[in-house]
Design an enzyme around this catalytic site. Structure first.
Site, PDB file in Angstrom:
ATOM      1  N   HIS A 188       0.929  -1.040  -0.109  1.00  0.00           N
ATOM      2  CA  HIS A 188       0.242   0.253  -0.098  1.00  0.00           C
ATOM      3  C   HIS A 188       0.286   0.963   0.464  1.00  0.00           C
ATOM      4  O   HIS A 188       0.197   2.383   0.138  1.00  0.00           O
ATOM      5  CB  HIS A 188      -1.131   0.024   0.963  1.00  0.00           C
ATOM      6  CG  HIS A 188      -0.120   0.359   2.167  1.00  0.00           C
ATOM      7  ND1 HIS A 188      -0.442  -0.897   3.310  1.00  0.00           N
ATOM      8  CD2 HIS A 188      -0.096   1.542   3.314  1.00  0.00           C
ATOM      9  CE1 HIS A 188       0.413   0.128   4.303  1.00  0.00           C
ATOM     10  NE2 HIS A 188       0.493   1.096   4.218  1.00  0.00           N
ATOM     11  N   ASP A 191     -11.037  -7.873   2.561  1.00  0.00           N
ATOM     12  CA  ASP A 191     -11.118  -8.643   2.324  1.00  0.00           C
ATOM     13  C   ASP A 191     -10.175  -9.496   2.406  1.00  0.00           C
ATOM     14  O   ASP A 191      -9.273  -9.749   2.990  1.00  0.00           O
ATOM     15  CB  ASP A 191     -11.979  -9.027   0.559  1.00  0.00           C
ATOM     16  CG  ASP A 191     -12.595 -10.063   0.260  1.00  0.00           C
ATOM     17  OD1 ASP A 191     -12.827 -10.370  -0.513  1.00  0.00           O
ATOM     18  OD2 ASP A 191     -12.768 -11.748   1.174  1.00  0.00           O
ATOM     19  N   SER A 246       4.566   1.244   8.453  1.00  0.00           N
ATOM     20  CA  SER A 246       4.428   0.921   7.250  1.00  0.00           C
ATOM     21  C   SER A 246       5.208   0.298   6.961  1.00  0.00           C
ATOM     22  O   SER A 246       6.012   1.258   6.339  1.00  0.00           O
ATOM     23  CB  SER A 246       2.705   1.082   6.366  1.00  0.00           C
ATOM     24  OG  SER A 246       2.139   1.407   7.809  1.00  0.00           O
TER      25      SER A 246
END
Length: 372
Positions: free
Chosen positions: A164, A229, A305
């Site tokens: 991401h 998901d 992250s």
């Protein structure tokens, strides 16, 4: 095909090598890793680089949600592990893969808004000061991405990070084509050799030296998925630098079950946004796990992250202690559990399949990726 998928998961499971001796030391398990090889490569249209960089991923699908999800079929796994490669000139390719097992001879609910603190009670993070620490292993393996995230050196020219940080699941983020990796270096003044820095002036005494990224690999499981998901399971990416970084790196390894980790604990260092210029180290216990994710409450802020999650265990073959990256810090999950809000920070586990994929990206030869 579903039966074959189950067979892959079974064959990828670790051989239990944990001895019962009272003098036991946490030992890296022995894994037989599958083989993931490119089958075909297709040229894609150049991406637009129009997505905003997100420094964290928020998902309401917690441990129970992931554990209840059905196992993917063999064809689905092949699709998730196929990948896109972005080159520095802006060109883009998609590579389909095959998965092989060789013998020894060869729906979550909508997430609620919240402040982005990700701190659990007392803030247990440690800022790492002083070049004697920052420039030495293992802290020296942590690097900063120009998009604002953290990465970890895993080979002479390769950096592991979160997907991401460069792709939002639909498009590449702004700045991904000219992505750079920053290495902390001491800032010399007036020819002095410098000294250990133990106060808030550290950011002025250190600087980043930047190296351009040559190409980037992102699994299709992230690109075609979403954080609610299957996507978070594949929130990892590998960057290849244009030149060697000449620093010691940390090898990747298959993530053992949480109960086999030393003290059930993980460690990682990153460039948290609330401490600009500081490398921030933390460790904490793993609270829960699925096949693909580790749930923990390590204090973290956006910017961490992509940090490599590592542990130190005994390497029986080499008769020495060894640290390995077993996961990638991904982001935050806010879960409504029977009406009670609960939150976790989440790391993507390096499973045998992911190890085979990332190792092949690094080495380009599956024969060098048979032992995890």
């Amino acid at each position: 095909m579903a039966a074959l998928s189950s067979l892959i998961l079974l064959l990828c499971a670790a051989k239990d090598v944990m001895p019962s001796s009272p003098h036991w030391k946490p030992t890296w398990p022995s894994y037989r890793v599958p083989v993931i090889l490119p089958q075909s490569t297709l040229n894609l249209d150049k991406p637009q680089f129009d997505a905003e960089a997100r420094l964290e991923v928020v998902s309401p699908c917690g441990p129970a949600c992931h554990k209840s999800s059905p196992l993917p079929t063999y064809e689905e796994v092949k699709n998730y592990l196929s990948y896109e490669t972005l080159y520095a000139n802006g060109s883009l390719t998609e590579t389909e893969v095959g998965i092989y097992i060789l013998s020894n001879g060869g729906d979550g609910s909508r997430g609620r808004s919240r402040t982005k603190r990700q701190i659990y009670g007392y803030d247990s993070r440690f800022s790492i000061f002083g070049k004697d620490f920052l420039l030495n292993y293992p802290f020296s393996t942590s690097v900063k991405l120009s998009t604002g995230c953290t990465g970890t050196l895993v080979a002479e020219k390769h950096v592991l990070t979160a997907a991401h940080c460069i792709h939002d699941g639909k498009s590449y983020v702004k700045g991904a084509q000219k992505l750079r990796v920053g290495f902390l270096k001491p800032k010399q003044k007036d020819g002095s050799k410098g000294s250990n820095i133990t106060n808030s002036a550290m950011p002025e005494k250190m600087k980043f030296q930047w190296i351009r990224v040559k190409r980037t690999h992102v699994p299709k499981g992230w690109i075609k998925g979403n954080a609610n998901d299957i996507g978070m399971d594949y929130d990892y990416a590998l960057l290849e630098l244009k030149k060697p970084h000449k620093r010691k790196f940390m090898k990747i390894g298959v993530s053992p079950p949480a109960r086999h980790l030393p003290g059930g604990r993980i460690h990682f260092s990153g460039y948290d946004n609330d401490r600009p210029g500081n490398l921030v180290y933390r460790f904490c216990d793993v609270k829960d796990e699925t096949y693909d994710l580790l749930y923990q409450q390590c204090d973290a802020q956006p910017g961490a992250s992509g940090s490599g999650v590592y542990v130190r265990m005994w390497k029986r073959q080499n008769h020495k202690w060894e640290r390995k990256i077993i996961g990638i810090f991904s982001g935050h999950q806010w879960v409504d559990m029977n009406g009670t809000p609960q939150d976790f920070n989440v790391a993507v586990r390096i499973t045998p399949l992911k190890y085979a994929q990332i190792c092949y990206w690094i080495k380009g030869n599956y024969l060098d990726c048979r032992e995890g």
